[in-house]
Each structure stands twice: as structure tokens, then as C-alpha cells.
Design a protein around this motif. Structure first.
Motif, PDB file in Angstrom:
ATOM      1  N   PRO A  27     -24.156  95.974 -64.282  1.00 38.60           N
ATOM      2  CA  PRO A  27     -23.195  95.522 -65.291  1.00 38.60           C
ATOM      3  C   PRO A  27     -23.525  96.097 -66.663  1.00 38.60           C
ATOM      4  O   PRO A  27     -24.676  96.330 -67.001  1.00 38.60           O
ATOM      5  N   SER A  28     -22.498  96.273 -67.466  1.00 41.06           N
ATOM      6  CA  SER A  28     -22.697  96.885 -68.779  1.00 41.06           C
ATOM      7  C   SER A  28     -23.089  95.893 -69.853  1.00 41.06           C
ATOM      8  O   SER A  28     -23.529  96.285 -70.914  1.00 41.06           O
ATOM      9  N   HIS A  29     -22.921  94.600 -69.599  1.00 43.49           N
ATOM     10  CA  HIS A  29     -23.280  93.613 -70.611  1.00 43.49           C
ATOM     11  C   HIS A  29     -23.580  92.264 -69.962  1.00 43.49           C
ATOM     12  O   HIS A  29     -23.190  92.008 -68.841  1.00 43.49           O
ATOM     13  N   VAL A  30     -24.282  91.436 -70.718  1.00 43.15           N
ATOM     14  CA  VAL A  30     -24.595  90.091 -70.263  1.00 43.15           C
ATOM     15  C   VAL A  30     -23.506  89.168 -70.776  1.00 43.15           C
ATOM     16  O   VAL A  30     -23.113  89.230 -71.934  1.00 43.15           O
ATOM     17  N   LEU A  31     -23.017  88.307 -69.902  1.00 44.56           N
ATOM     18  CA  LEU A  31     -22.036  87.316 -70.331  1.00 44.56           C
ATOM     19  C   LEU A  31     -22.699  86.336 -71.289  1.00 44.56           C
ATOM     20  O   LEU A  31     -23.904  86.133 -71.228  1.00 44.56           O
ATOM     21  N   PRO A  32     -21.941  85.709 -72.170  1.00 41.34           N
ATOM     22  CA  PRO A  32     -22.540  84.767 -73.122  1.00 41.34           C
ATOM     23  C   PRO A  32     -23.351  83.693 -72.401  1.00 41.34           C
ATOM     24  O   PRO A  32     -22.880  83.103 -71.434  1.00 41.34           O
ATOM     25  N   SER A  82     -27.907  73.286 -76.007  1.00 37.40           N
ATOM     26  CA  SER A  82     -28.589  73.434 -74.730  1.00 37.40           C
ATOM     27  C   SER A  82     -27.902  74.461 -73.830  1.00 37.40           C
ATOM     28  O   SER A  82     -26.728  74.752 -73.978  1.00 37.40           O
ATOM     29  N   ILE A  83     -28.706  74.970 -72.896  1.00 35.82           N
ATOM     30  CA  ILE A  83     -28.207  75.933 -71.915  1.00 35.82           C
ATOM     31  C   ILE A  83     -28.211  75.229 -70.564  1.00 35.82           C
ATOM     32  O   ILE A  83     -29.262  74.840 -70.062  1.00 35.82           O
ATOM     33  N   SER A  84     -27.047  75.049 -69.996  1.00 33.85           N
ATOM     34  CA  SER A  84     -26.957  74.368 -68.702  1.00 33.85           C
ATOM     35  C   SER A  84     -27.368  75.321 -67.581  1.00 33.85           C
ATOM     36  O   SER A  84     -27.402  76.544 -67.753  1.00 33.85           O
ATOM     37  N   THR A  85     -27.653  74.729 -66.443  1.00 30.91           N
ATOM     38  CA  THR A  85     -27.971  75.537 -65.260  1.00 30.91           C
ATOM     39  C   THR A  85     -26.815  76.471 -64.940  1.00 30.91           C
ATOM     40  O   THR A  85     -27.025  77.641 -64.612  1.00 30.91           O
ATOM     41  N   GLN A  86     -25.593  75.970 -65.068  1.00 32.39           N
ATOM     42  CA  GLN A  86     -24.423  76.802 -64.784  1.00 32.39           C
ATOM     43  C   GLN A  86     -24.345  77.984 -65.752  1.00 32.39           C
ATOM     44  O   GLN A  86     -24.052  79.111 -65.348  1.00 32.39           O
ATOM     45  N   GLU A  87     -24.615  77.741 -67.037  1.00 31.55           N
ATOM     46  CA  GLU A  87     -24.585  78.833 -68.018  1.00 31.55           C
ATOM     47  C   GLU A  87     -25.666  79.862 -67.713  1.00 31.55           C
ATOM     48  O   GLU A  87     -25.430  81.069 -67.788  1.00 31.55           O
ATOM     49  N   MET A  88     -26.864  79.392 -67.341  1.00 34.15           N
ATOM     50  CA  MET A  88     -27.950  80.303 -67.008  1.00 34.15           C
ATOM     51  C   MET A  88     -27.593  81.108 -65.760  1.00 34.15           C
ATOM     52  O   MET A  88     -27.804  82.322 -65.717  1.00 34.15           O
ATOM     53  N   ASN A  89     -27.009  80.462 -64.751  1.00 38.96           N
ATOM     54  CA  ASN A  89     -26.622  81.167 -63.526  1.00 38.96           C
ATOM     55  C   ASN A  89     -25.516  82.181 -63.793  1.00 38.96           C
ATOM     56  O   ASN A  89     -25.494  83.253 -63.170  1.00 38.96           O
ATOM     57  N   THR A  90     -24.607  81.888 -64.707  1.00 42.96           N
ATOM     58  CA  THR A  90     -23.567  82.849 -65.079  1.00 42.96           C
ATOM     59  C   THR A  90     -24.197  84.083 -65.700  1.00 42.96           C
ATOM     60  O   THR A  90     -23.828  85.212 -65.368  1.00 42.96           O
ATOM     61  N   ALA A  91     -25.157  83.868 -66.600  1.00 44.78           N
ATOM     62  CA  ALA A  91     -25.845  84.999 -67.235  1.00 44.78           C
ATOM     63  C   ALA A  91     -26.613  85.811 -66.194  1.00 44.78           C
ATOM     64  O   ALA A  91     -26.565  87.050 -66.201  1.00 44.78           O
ATOM     65  N   LEU A  92     -27.318  85.143 -65.296  1.00 43.47           N
ATOM     66  CA  LEU A  92     -28.062  85.853 -64.250  1.00 43.47           C
ATOM     67  C   LEU A  92     -27.120  86.654 -63.361  1.00 43.47           C
ATOM     68  O   LEU A  92     -27.403  87.802 -63.009  1.00 43.47           O
ATOM     69  N   SER A  93     -26.008  86.056 -62.996  1.00 43.11           N
ATOM     70  CA  SER A  93     -25.021  86.734 -62.159  1.00 43.11           C
ATOM     71  C   SER A  93     -24.491  87.993 -62.842  1.00 43.11           C
ATOM     72  O   SER A  93     -24.286  89.020 -62.193  1.00 43.11           O
ATOM     73  N   SER A  94     -24.295  87.921 -64.167  1.00 43.75           N
ATOM     74  CA  SER A  94     -23.781  89.086 -64.885  1.00 43.75           C
ATOM     75  C   SER A  94     -24.777  90.236 -64.882  1.00 43.75           C
ATOM     76  O   SER A  94     -24.409  91.384 -65.127  1.00 43.75           O
ATOM     77  N   LEU A  95     -26.048  89.920 -64.594  1.00 41.56           N
ATOM     78  CA  LEU A  95     -27.087  90.946 -64.496  1.00 41.56           C
ATOM     79  C   LEU A  95     -27.351  91.357 -63.051  1.00 41.56           C
ATOM     80  O   LEU A  95     -28.251  92.141 -62.772  1.00 41.56           O
TER      81      LEU A  95
END
Length: 62
Positions: free
Chosen positions: A2-7, A15-28
Motif C-alpha cells: 500500500p502507498s499510505h497508512v490509513l488514519p 485513544s486508539i481502539s483495537t478496530q482503529e489499530m487493526n485498520t492501520a495494520l490492514s492498510s500496511l
């Protein structure tokens, strides 16, 4: 790759929720956090909400 990391903190709260962290990981192209990963983060943040600063501290200290 991927060309960028999602917010990471899409709802713009502190706070950073588990869902937000998983979204970022998925974007990578990475797998989501496992139950063990979540427990590790919880243990190393003293049960406090995960913030970007706390996440960095956990990475640097452990």
C-alpha cells in the motif's frame, strides 16, 4: 505494498481502539492484532486507554 497508512485515530479522540489499530495494520498488509497482542498492550499500558504516545512507549520500553 500500500502507498499510505490509513488514519490511525479516525474518530479523533485521544485513544486508539483495537478496530482503529487493526485498520492501520490492514492498510500496511499486516494481520490484525491477536488476543495475545491485545492482552500484551493492555498489560503494558496499565489498563489505560491506548494512545499513540503510549503505543510508542510500549514499543520503546519492551
Amino acid at each position: 505494498m500500500p502507498s499510505h497508512v490509513l488514519p490511525l485515530n479516525a474518530d479523533e479522540d485521544e485513544s486508539i481502539s483495537t478496530q482503529e489499530m487493526n485498520t492501520a495494520l490492514s492498510s500496511l498488509g499486516e494481520p490484525p492484532l491477536s488476543i495475545d497482542d491485545i492482552a500484551f498492550l493492555r498489560d503494558h499500558t496499565g489498563g489505560q486507554p491506548l494512545t499513540w504516545n503510549r503505543f510508542i512507549e510500549v514499543l520503546l520500553v519492551t
